[in-house]
Design an enzyme around this catalytic site. Structure first.
Site, mmCIF file in Angstrom:
data_model
loop_
_atom_site.group_PDB
_atom_site.id
_atom_site.type_symbol
_atom_site.label_atom_id
_atom_site.label_comp_id
_atom_site.label_asym_id
_atom_site.label_seq_id
_atom_site.Cartn_x
_atom_site.Cartn_y
_atom_site.Cartn_z
ATOM 1 N N GLU A 68 0.866 -1.189 0.000
ATOM 2 C CA GLU A 68 0.000 0.000 0.000
ATOM 3 C C GLU A 68 0.898 1.233 0.000
ATOM 4 O O GLU A 68 1.789 1.345 0.827
ATOM 5 C CB GLU A 68 -0.921 -0.016 1.230
ATOM 6 C CG GLU A 68 -1.731 1.240 1.449
ATOM 7 C CD GLU A 68 -2.571 1.659 0.237
ATOM 8 O OE1 GLU A 68 -3.350 0.861 -0.290
ATOM 9 O OE2 GLU A 68 -2.408 2.828 -0.202
ATOM 10 N N ASP A 117 -7.563 1.260 -8.557
ATOM 11 C CA ASP A 117 -8.029 2.535 -9.102
ATOM 12 C C ASP A 117 -8.251 2.398 -10.616
ATOM 13 O O ASP A 117 -7.370 1.908 -11.318
ATOM 14 C CB ASP A 117 -6.993 3.633 -8.827
ATOM 15 C CG ASP A 117 -6.733 3.797 -7.328
ATOM 16 O OD1 ASP A 117 -7.570 3.325 -6.535
ATOM 17 O OD2 ASP A 117 -5.704 4.379 -6.957
ATOM 18 N N ASP A 153 -15.391 -3.784 -9.504
ATOM 19 C CA ASP A 153 -16.788 -3.486 -9.812
ATOM 20 C C ASP A 153 -16.861 -2.694 -11.120
ATOM 21 O O ASP A 153 -17.948 -2.425 -11.612
ATOM 22 C CB ASP A 153 -17.393 -2.615 -8.710
ATOM 23 C CG ASP A 153 -16.671 -1.276 -8.632
ATOM 24 O OD1 ASP A 153 -15.425 -1.291 -8.513
ATOM 25 O OD2 ASP A 153 -17.330 -0.230 -8.721
ATOM 26 N N THR A 191 -13.205 -8.126 0.179
ATOM 27 C CA THR A 191 -12.368 -6.987 0.544
ATOM 28 C C THR A 191 -13.285 -5.900 1.132
ATOM 29 O O THR A 191 -14.513 -6.025 1.081
ATOM 30 C CB THR A 191 -11.613 -6.414 -0.672
ATOM 31 O OG1 THR A 191 -12.505 -5.579 -1.416
ATOM 32 C CG2 THR A 191 -11.071 -7.511 -1.569
ATOM 33 N N GLU A 192 -12.657 -4.834 1.631
ATOM 34 C CA GLU A 192 -13.451 -3.732 2.180
ATOM 35 C C GLU A 192 -14.363 -3.110 1.102
ATOM 36 O O GLU A 192 -15.560 -2.935 1.306
ATOM 37 C CB GLU A 192 -12.502 -2.646 2.687
ATOM 38 C CG GLU A 192 -12.703 -2.281 4.110
ATOM 39 C CD GLU A 192 -11.367 -2.300 4.838
ATOM 40 O OE1 GLU A 192 -10.334 -2.022 4.207
ATOM 41 O OE2 GLU A 192 -11.378 -2.608 6.039
ATOM 42 N N TYR A 193 -13.753 -2.784 -0.030
ATOM 43 C CA TYR A 193 -14.521 -2.177 -1.120
ATOM 44 C C TYR A 193 -15.621 -3.111 -1.592
ATOM 45 O O TYR A 193 -16.736 -2.699 -1.872
ATOM 46 C CB TYR A 193 -13.599 -1.824 -2.298
ATOM 47 C CG TYR A 193 -12.935 -0.482 -2.186
ATOM 48 C CD1 TYR A 193 -12.351 -0.048 -0.997
ATOM 49 C CD2 TYR A 193 -12.873 0.381 -3.282
ATOM 50 C CE1 TYR A 193 -11.729 1.183 -0.904
ATOM 51 C CE2 TYR A 193 -12.254 1.618 -3.194
ATOM 52 C CZ TYR A 193 -11.681 2.009 -2.007
ATOM 53 O OH TYR A 193 -11.071 3.225 -1.925
ATOM 54 N N GLU A 194 -15.275 -4.379 -1.684
ATOM 55 C CA GLU A 194 -16.222 -5.369 -2.185
ATOM 56 C C GLU A 194 -17.472 -5.431 -1.309
ATOM 57 O O GLU A 194 -18.593 -5.455 -1.832
ATOM 58 C CB GLU A 194 -15.525 -6.734 -2.211
ATOM 59 C CG GLU A 194 -16.342 -7.854 -2.810
ATOM 60 C CD GLU A 194 -15.494 -9.132 -2.934
ATOM 61 O OE1 GLU A 194 -14.247 -9.059 -2.790
ATOM 62 O OE2 GLU A 194 -16.070 -10.190 -3.183
HETATM 63 N N1 SAH Z 1 -7.854 -3.562 -2.084
HETATM 64 C C1 SAH Z 1 -8.640 -2.726 -1.161
HETATM 65 C C2 SAH Z 1 -8.501 -1.237 -1.468
HETATM 66 C C3 SAH Z 1 -8.937 -0.831 -2.859
HETATM 67 S S1 SAH Z 1 -8.645 0.907 -3.194
HETATM 68 C C4 SAH Z 1 -10.095 -3.168 -1.196
HETATM 69 O O1 SAH Z 1 -10.487 -3.866 -2.122
HETATM 70 O O2 SAH Z 1 -10.825 -2.830 -0.267
HETATM 71 C C5 SAH Z 1 -7.109 0.825 -4.055
HETATM 72 C C6 SAH Z 1 -5.909 0.928 -3.120
HETATM 73 O O3 SAH Z 1 -4.739 0.728 -3.898
HETATM 74 C C7 SAH Z 1 -5.754 2.285 -2.455
HETATM 75 O O4 SAH Z 1 -5.550 2.106 -1.076
HETATM 76 C C8 SAH Z 1 -4.517 2.894 -3.135
HETATM 77 O O5 SAH Z 1 -3.784 3.740 -2.285
HETATM 78 C C9 SAH Z 1 -3.737 1.650 -3.510
HETATM 79 N N2 SAH Z 1 -2.883 1.828 -4.692
HETATM 80 C C10 SAH Z 1 -3.274 2.320 -5.888
HETATM 81 N N3 SAH Z 1 -2.247 2.353 -6.746
HETATM 82 C C11 SAH Z 1 -1.167 1.856 -6.082
HETATM 83 C C12 SAH Z 1 0.172 1.641 -6.452
HETATM 84 N N4 SAH Z 1 0.626 1.970 -7.671
HETATM 85 N N5 SAH Z 1 1.017 1.137 -5.525
HETATM 86 C C13 SAH Z 1 0.563 0.814 -4.279
HETATM 87 N N6 SAH Z 1 -0.708 1.006 -3.874
HETATM 88 C C14 SAH Z 1 -1.577 1.516 -4.762
#
Ligand code: SAH
Length: 231
Positions: A68, A117, A153, A191-194
């Site tokens: 992260e 992202d 999603d 996951t949290e987002y899921e």
């Molecule tokens: N995987 C988690 C969070 C999803 S949000 C879930 O499913 O709940 C995407 C996360 O990826 C964010 O916390 C963002 O900071 C991290 N992230 C995005 N691009 C990244 C990169 N290039 N290197 C490391 N972390 C990254």
């Protein structure tokens, strides 16, 4: 991920025994970090760490590395790990771009990308974690039969990823546009987002891809699981 500046986050990360400091110095020596030669699974962009911590608990014979890049987000995972103290889980506060300097060729076995992202603008396509430059990076650090598991999603990002991953010479072993209406759901860790998206009723897409080298004598057919269109 909503970002807040948390005072002292950097210091707490620098002092945490669960964050590997100076990870480049461990390249080729990750077995020493864990004290065993178990397979290494990485989650890139783990957020607050719910998924990887559950998996690490379920699979003690696998070593997990949570990546992260934002200290304020990573801090939440560290706080949970301070309580759970899972021996097979460490964190890295780095950008995924740097993973090639951190892991030697073939040193890892699986990469999880969860709700990465989307970077919807064409000019930002290179930043997507399933873009060719990232797939090439994963290709280097994964073992010959290493896999990437990707959940999202975002339908557009998923379609882009299905195409890009194949173009980069990987095989899609399984995919679905609706994980929760597919046999693929078996053993799924949320996951949290899921959990948020599922609550909102959004379909979740998932693919599993395997490196091209894994099948030098033929290409296994990819299997689509579940309905191809979201309901
Ligand atoms: N995987 C988690 C969070 C999803 S949000 C879930 O499913 O709940 C995407 C996360 O990826 C964010 O916390 C963002 O900071 C991290 N992230 C995005 N691009 C990244 C990169 N290039 N290197 C490391 N972390 C990254």
């Amino acid at each position: 991920m909503r970002l807040r500046h948390i005072p002292g986050a950097e210091r707490k990360i620098a002092e945490s025994p669960y964050v590997v400091q100076d990870p480049e110095s461990k390249r080729g020596q990750w077995a020493d970090v864990f004290g065993n030669r178990n397979p290494i699974h990485i989650e890139v962009g783990m957020g607050k760490g719910k998924f990887i911590m559950e998996l690490a608990q379920l699979c003690p014979e696998i070593n997990f590395v949570g990546v992260e890049r934002y200290p304020s987000v990573l801090l939440k995972a560290i706080q949970k790990q301070n309580e759970q103290k899972l021996p097979n889980l460490v964190f890295l506060c780095v950008n995924a771009e740097d993973l090639g300097e951190i892991f030697a060729d073939g040193e890892t076995d699986r990469i999880y990308l969860n709700f990465s992202d989307p970077w919807p603008k064409d000019r930002h396509a290179k930043r997507r974690l399933t873009s060719p430059r990232f797939m090439e990076l994963y290709d280097r650090i994964l073992s010959p039969d290493g896999t990437v598991e990707f959940k999202t999603d975002n339908r557009k990002l998923f379609e882009y990823s299905l195409e890009t991953v194949r173009q980069c010479g990987w095989r899609i072993l399984r995919y679905t546009f609706d994980l929760y209406d597919s046999p693929y759901l078996d053993g799924n860790v949320m996951t949290e987002y899921e959990s948020r998206f599922v609550e909102e009723g959004k379909p979740i897409c998932k693919l599993t891809a395997i490196r091209g080298d894994a099948y030098p004598y033929g290409n296994p057919a990819s299997v689509s699981l579940g309905p191809l269109r979201p309901r």
